[in-house]
Design an enzyme around this catalytic site. Structure first.
Site, PDB file in Angstrom:
ATOM      1  N   SER A   1      13.921  28.799  12.832  1.00  0.00           N
ATOM      2  CA  SER A   1      13.231  27.507  12.900  1.00  0.00           C
ATOM      3  C   SER A   1      12.056  27.424  11.938  1.00  0.00           C
ATOM      4  O   SER A   1      11.382  28.424  11.676  1.00  0.00           O
ATOM      5  CB  SER A   1      12.704  27.327  14.324  1.00  0.00           C
ATOM      6  OG  SER A   1      11.714  26.335  14.362  1.00  0.00           O
TER       7      SER A   1
ATOM      8  N   GLU B   1       9.395  26.300  12.775  1.00  0.00           N
ATOM      9  CA  GLU B   1       8.208  26.670  13.565  1.00  0.00           C
ATOM     10  C   GLU B   1       7.731  28.075  13.203  1.00  0.00           C
ATOM     11  O   GLU B   1       6.593  28.433  13.475  1.00  0.00           O
ATOM     12  CB  GLU B   1       8.539  26.633  15.060  1.00  0.00           C
ATOM     13  CG  GLU B   1       8.365  25.283  15.706  1.00  0.00           C
ATOM     14  CD  GLU B   1       6.924  24.843  15.841  1.00  0.00           C
ATOM     15  OE1 GLU B   1       6.113  25.578  16.414  1.00  0.00           O
ATOM     16  OE2 GLU B   1       6.611  23.742  15.356  1.00  0.00           O
TER      17      GLU B   1
ATOM     18  N   TYR C   1       7.023  30.169  21.292  1.00  0.00           N
ATOM     19  CA  TYR C   1       8.339  29.765  20.784  1.00  0.00           C
ATOM     20  C   TYR C   1       8.500  30.262  19.339  1.00  0.00           C
ATOM     21  O   TYR C   1       9.499  30.897  18.988  1.00  0.00           O
ATOM     22  CB  TYR C   1       8.489  28.241  20.837  1.00  0.00           C
ATOM     23  CG  TYR C   1       9.722  27.758  20.110  1.00  0.00           C
ATOM     24  CD1 TYR C   1      10.972  27.809  20.713  1.00  0.00           C
ATOM     25  CD2 TYR C   1       9.647  27.290  18.785  1.00  0.00           C
ATOM     26  CE1 TYR C   1      12.118  27.402  20.035  1.00  0.00           C
ATOM     27  CE2 TYR C   1      10.782  26.876  18.102  1.00  0.00           C
ATOM     28  CZ  TYR C   1      12.014  26.935  18.731  1.00  0.00           C
ATOM     29  OH  TYR C   1      13.139  26.541  18.053  1.00  0.00           O
TER      30      TYR C   1
HETATM   31  P1  NAP Z   1      18.592  22.037  22.860  1.00  0.00           P
HETATM   32  O1  NAP Z   1      19.233  20.700  22.804  1.00  0.00           O
HETATM   33  O2  NAP Z   1      17.326  22.209  23.640  1.00  0.00           O
HETATM   34  O3  NAP Z   1      19.673  23.064  23.440  1.00  0.00           O
HETATM   35  C1  NAP Z   1      19.308  24.350  23.851  1.00  0.00           C
HETATM   36  C2  NAP Z   1      20.519  25.030  24.444  1.00  0.00           C
HETATM   37  O4  NAP Z   1      20.131  26.340  24.878  1.00  0.00           O
HETATM   38  C3  NAP Z   1      21.106  24.323  25.674  1.00  0.00           C
HETATM   39  O5  NAP Z   1      22.502  24.423  25.635  1.00  0.00           O
HETATM   40  C4  NAP Z   1      20.559  25.142  26.836  1.00  0.00           C
HETATM   41  O6  NAP Z   1      21.374  25.131  27.977  1.00  0.00           O
HETATM   42  C5  NAP Z   1      20.580  26.529  26.212  1.00  0.00           C
HETATM   43  N1  NAP Z   1      19.697  27.446  26.944  1.00  0.00           N
HETATM   44  C6  NAP Z   1      18.370  27.330  27.140  1.00  0.00           C
HETATM   45  N2  NAP Z   1      17.917  28.352  27.883  1.00  0.00           N
HETATM   46  C7  NAP Z   1      19.004  29.136  28.157  1.00  0.00           C
HETATM   47  C8  NAP Z   1      19.195  30.312  28.913  1.00  0.00           C
HETATM   48  N3  NAP Z   1      18.185  30.918  29.523  1.00  0.00           N
HETATM   49  N4  NAP Z   1      20.449  30.837  28.993  1.00  0.00           N
HETATM   50  C9  NAP Z   1      21.489  30.214  28.387  1.00  0.00           C
HETATM   51  N5  NAP Z   1      21.370  29.074  27.669  1.00  0.00           N
HETATM   52  C10 NAP Z   1      20.133  28.544  27.558  1.00  0.00           C
HETATM   53  O7  NAP Z   1      18.302  22.602  21.407  1.00  0.00           O
HETATM   54  P2  NAP Z   1      18.910  22.153  19.979  1.00  0.00           P
HETATM   55  O8  NAP Z   1      18.028  21.106  19.417  1.00  0.00           O
HETATM   56  O9  NAP Z   1      20.354  21.926  20.123  1.00  0.00           O
HETATM   57  O10 NAP Z   1      18.642  23.468  19.124  1.00  0.00           O
HETATM   58  C11 NAP Z   1      19.605  24.520  19.053  1.00  0.00           C
HETATM   59  C12 NAP Z   1      18.918  25.792  18.589  1.00  0.00           C
HETATM   60  O11 NAP Z   1      18.313  25.570  17.319  1.00  0.00           O
HETATM   61  C13 NAP Z   1      17.798  26.295  19.485  1.00  0.00           C
HETATM   62  O12 NAP Z   1      17.810  27.697  19.430  1.00  0.00           O
HETATM   63  C14 NAP Z   1      16.533  25.771  18.834  1.00  0.00           C
HETATM   64  O13 NAP Z   1      15.427  26.590  19.166  1.00  0.00           O
HETATM   65  C15 NAP Z   1      16.921  25.861  17.375  1.00  0.00           C
HETATM   66  N6  NAP Z   1      16.270  24.902  16.459  1.00  0.00           N
HETATM   67  C16 NAP Z   1      16.320  23.571  16.719  1.00  0.00           C
HETATM   68  C17 NAP Z   1      15.765  22.690  15.819  1.00  0.00           C
HETATM   69  C18 NAP Z   1      15.785  21.200  16.056  1.00  0.00           C
HETATM   70  O14 NAP Z   1      15.012  20.493  15.405  1.00  0.00           O
HETATM   71  N7  NAP Z   1      16.676  20.698  16.909  1.00  0.00           N
HETATM   72  C19 NAP Z   1      15.161  23.165  14.649  1.00  0.00           C
HETATM   73  C20 NAP Z   1      15.150  24.547  14.424  1.00  0.00           C
HETATM   74  C21 NAP Z   1      15.725  25.402  15.326  1.00  0.00           C
HETATM   75  P3  NAP Z   1      21.139  24.131  29.226  1.00  0.00           P
HETATM   76  O15 NAP Z   1      21.880  22.873  28.871  1.00  0.00           O
HETATM   77  O16 NAP Z   1      21.754  24.863  30.371  1.00  0.00           O
HETATM   78  O17 NAP Z   1      19.667  23.933  29.353  1.00  0.00           O
HETATM   79  N1  GDD Z   2       7.163  16.421  22.264  1.00  0.00           N
HETATM   80  C1  GDD Z   2       6.109  15.665  21.949  1.00  0.00           C
HETATM   81  N2  GDD Z   2       5.670  14.716  22.830  1.00  0.00           N
HETATM   82  N3  GDD Z   2       5.510  15.842  20.747  1.00  0.00           N
HETATM   83  C2  GDD Z   2       4.472  15.044  20.430  1.00  0.00           C
HETATM   84  C3  GDD Z   2       3.994  14.052  21.290  1.00  0.00           C
HETATM   85  C4  GDD Z   2       4.611  13.885  22.554  1.00  0.00           C
HETATM   86  O1  GDD Z   2       4.249  13.050  23.370  1.00  0.00           O
HETATM   87  N4  GDD Z   2       2.972  13.409  20.671  1.00  0.00           N
HETATM   88  C5  GDD Z   2       2.823  13.974  19.476  1.00  0.00           C
HETATM   89  N5  GDD Z   2       3.724  14.977  19.319  1.00  0.00           N
HETATM   90  C6  GDD Z   2       3.835  15.848  18.146  1.00  0.00           C
HETATM   91  C7  GDD Z   2       3.800  17.339  18.487  1.00  0.00           C
HETATM   92  O2  GDD Z   2       2.461  17.769  18.707  1.00  0.00           O
HETATM   93  C8  GDD Z   2       4.432  17.918  17.235  1.00  0.00           C
HETATM   94  O3  GDD Z   2       3.477  18.067  16.228  1.00  0.00           O
HETATM   95  C9  GDD Z   2       5.438  16.838  16.790  1.00  0.00           C
HETATM   96  O4  GDD Z   2       5.102  15.657  17.538  1.00  0.00           O
HETATM   97  C10 GDD Z   2       6.888  17.181  17.033  1.00  0.00           C
HETATM   98  O5  GDD Z   2       7.034  17.636  18.361  1.00  0.00           O
HETATM   99  P1  GDD Z   2       8.479  17.915  19.009  1.00  0.00           P
HETATM  100  O6  GDD Z   2       9.346  16.719  18.842  1.00  0.00           O
HETATM  101  O7  GDD Z   2       8.250  18.418  20.390  1.00  0.00           O
HETATM  102  O8  GDD Z   2       9.122  19.016  18.062  1.00  0.00           O
HETATM  103  P2  GDD Z   2       8.520  20.355  17.431  1.00  0.00           P
HETATM  104  O9  GDD Z   2       8.284  20.100  15.982  1.00  0.00           O
HETATM  105  O10 GDD Z   2       7.398  20.885  18.236  1.00  0.00           O
HETATM  106  O11 GDD Z   2       9.735  21.363  17.623  1.00  0.00           O
HETATM  107  C11 GDD Z   2      11.074  21.001  17.283  1.00  0.00           C
HETATM  108  O12 GDD Z   2      11.336  21.375  15.939  1.00  0.00           O
HETATM  109  C12 GDD Z   2      11.313  22.784  15.687  1.00  0.00           C
HETATM  110  C13 GDD Z   2      11.591  22.981  14.200  1.00  0.00           C
HETATM  111  O13 GDD Z   2      10.413  22.785  13.473  1.00  0.00           O
HETATM  112  C14 GDD Z   2      12.021  21.684  18.269  1.00  0.00           C
HETATM  113  O14 GDD Z   2      13.316  21.186  18.070  1.00  0.00           O
HETATM  114  C15 GDD Z   2      12.063  23.187  18.049  1.00  0.00           C
HETATM  115  O15 GDD Z   2      13.088  23.765  18.862  1.00  0.00           O
HETATM  116  C16 GDD Z   2      12.378  23.447  16.565  1.00  0.00           C
HETATM  117  O16 GDD Z   2      12.418  24.827  16.313  1.00  0.00           O
END
Ligand code: NAP
Ligand code: GDD
Length: 327
Positions: free
Chosen positions: A128, A130, A152
């Site tokens: 990520s 992050e 995280y």
């Molecule tokens: P998501 O929608 O939150 O999905 C997370 C998945 O992980 C769900 O299927 C959840 O299952 C499963 N999970 C969570 N805790 C678990 C546990 N203890 N045991 C087994 N399964 C578990 O996330 P996503 O956006 O699809 O992201 C997929 C991956 O990419 C994650 O690893 C995330 O950290 C990473 N990532 C995401 C982004 C982004 O912007 N979306 C960016 C960079 C990296 P349940 O349905 O049972 O909760």
């Molecule tokens: N969730 C949330 N809720 N975020 C807020 C809010 C709010 O009400 N208001 C402002 N934000 C700001 C957060 O402080 C952050 O800077 C930004 O919006 C994005 O927050 P999220 O959408 O929660 O995503 P993230 O950037 O923290 O994390 C996501 O992206 C990562 C990759 O950079 C997640 O998908 C992570 O799993 C992923 O790794």
């Protein structure tokens, strides 16, 4: 013969799009799910509803090495996409230990099980942006040093290092995608983009008055999840395993997202958005911007969605959702 893929986190946003993508490529798709998901299919499997009869789901746990070994021995996947994680950054401040446990040990258990029982399988780790946290350079590339700002982020750096170490020490095909934020109509409601588009629809239909947000000056590099899952597959289907940044190379603030989302339904966000300091994070990642030239060059990866198309897709989908569901 069709290839077999095992996806952890198959019930999540990326897991569901990756499933569709791999089914189109004629893979046999297997998913690890928590037992509760199988008991409450209508809620917990909503993103997979339309493909449930084409895939095989296995109850298991990322917290148990034994359950992962059993699964890998049973399925013998050609490719493992490890997407399962506690993925909500803000929650990782509230529940540090289980976030680290699931994300770091879960990754380690799978890698170790593959090394012992199926070292030929190809392994993808969901790294990520992050991990860059308090960024050391702009834009961020595969060479930018990490500086995570949450448990995280720390758990993802650990997973990234484990993945690299298994590749180097045991000569396994293991790689990490360093994916920047990617969103879609299937995004979880706790993430800021979905929180915004869902609120926009509810406000438009008169069932919500305002929208409380934290730091709307945070900047992100936002893409569409549909585009990003393709990059995962490309990474596992090369000659040599390597790590790649996947991003759009364009940056917008949360405020830009809000402004556009409200404007799409002819509303002025300033009348509805209220800043709530309680929603600020103890240590914020203020700004992320990726440089994905390596992926474009070596994987020939291309994104199809622009920022505007992404916001339009999400707003339109939430208007339909709220109209149908009434909430
Ligand atoms: P998501 O929608 O939150 O999905 C997370 C998945 O992980 C769900 O299927 C959840 O299952 C499963 N999970 C969570 N805790 C678990 C546990 N203890 N045991 C087994 N399964 C578990 O996330 P996503 O956006 O699809 O992201 C997929 C991956 O990419 C994650 O690893 C995330 O950290 C990473 N990532 C995401 C982004 C982004 O912007 N979306 C960016 C960079 C990296 P349940 O349905 O049972 O909760
Ligand atoms: N969730 C949330 N809720 N975020 C807020 C809010 C709010 O009400 N208001 C402002 N934000 C700001 C957060 O402080 C952050 O800077 C930004 O919006 C994005 O927050 P999220 O959408 O929660 O995503 P993230 O950037 O923290 O994390 C996501 O992206 C990562 C990759 O950079 C997640 O998908 C992570 O799993 C992923 O790794």
């Amino acid at each position: 013969m069709s290839k077999k893929a095992l996806i952890t986190g198959i019930t999540g946003q990326d897991g569901s799009y990756l499933t569709e993508f791999l089914l189109k490529k004629k893979y046999k798709v297997h998913g690890l799910v928590r037992r509760v998901a199988l008991e409450d299919k209508s809620h917990r499997l909503w993103r997979l509803r339309h493909v449930l009869n084409k895939i095989t789901l296995h109850p298991g746990s990322l917290e148990s090495y034994a359950s992962l070994v059993k699964l890998i021995q049973k399925i013998k996947p050609d490719e493992v996409y490890h997407l399962g994680a506690q993925s909500y950054v803000d929650y990782s401040f509230k529940d540090e230990f289980s976030t680290l446990n699931t994300n770091m040990n879960g990754t380690h258990y799978i890698l170790s099980a593959l090394k012992e029982f199926l070292p030929s399988a190809r392994f993808y780790f969901a790294g990520s942006s992050e991990m860059f946290g308090k960024v050391r350079e702009v834009p961020q590339t595969e060479k930018t040093p990490f500086y995570p700002r949450s448990v995280y982020g720390i758990s993802k750096v650990a997973g990234y290092d484990l993945t690299r170490n298994y590749r180097e020490a045991y000569n396994m095909y293991c790689c990490s995608g360093i994916l920047f934020n990617h969103e879609s109509p299937r995004r979880g409601f706790e993430f800021v983009t979905r929180k915004i588009t869902h609120a926009v629809a509810r406000i438009k239909f008169g069932i919500q008055k305002d929208l409380k947000l934290g730091n709307i000056d945070a900047k992100r590099d936002w893409g569409h999840a549909k585009d990003y899952v393709e990059a995962m597959w490309l990474m596992l289907n090369k000659k040599k395993p390597e790590d790649y940044v996947i991003s759009t190379g364009k940056q917008y603030s949360v405020r830009d997202f809000v402004k556009l989302a409200f404007s799409l339904v002819d509303l002025d966000y300033k009348k509805y958005v209220k800043i709530d300091k309680k929603l600020y994070r103890p240590s914020e990642v203020k700004s992320l911007l990726g440089d994905c030239r390596k992926a474009k060059r070596e994987l020939k990866w291309k994104q199809k969605y622009t920022f505007k198309k992404l916001v339009e897709d999400m707003v339109k989908s939430d208007l339909d959702f709220v109209k149908k569901q009434g909430y």
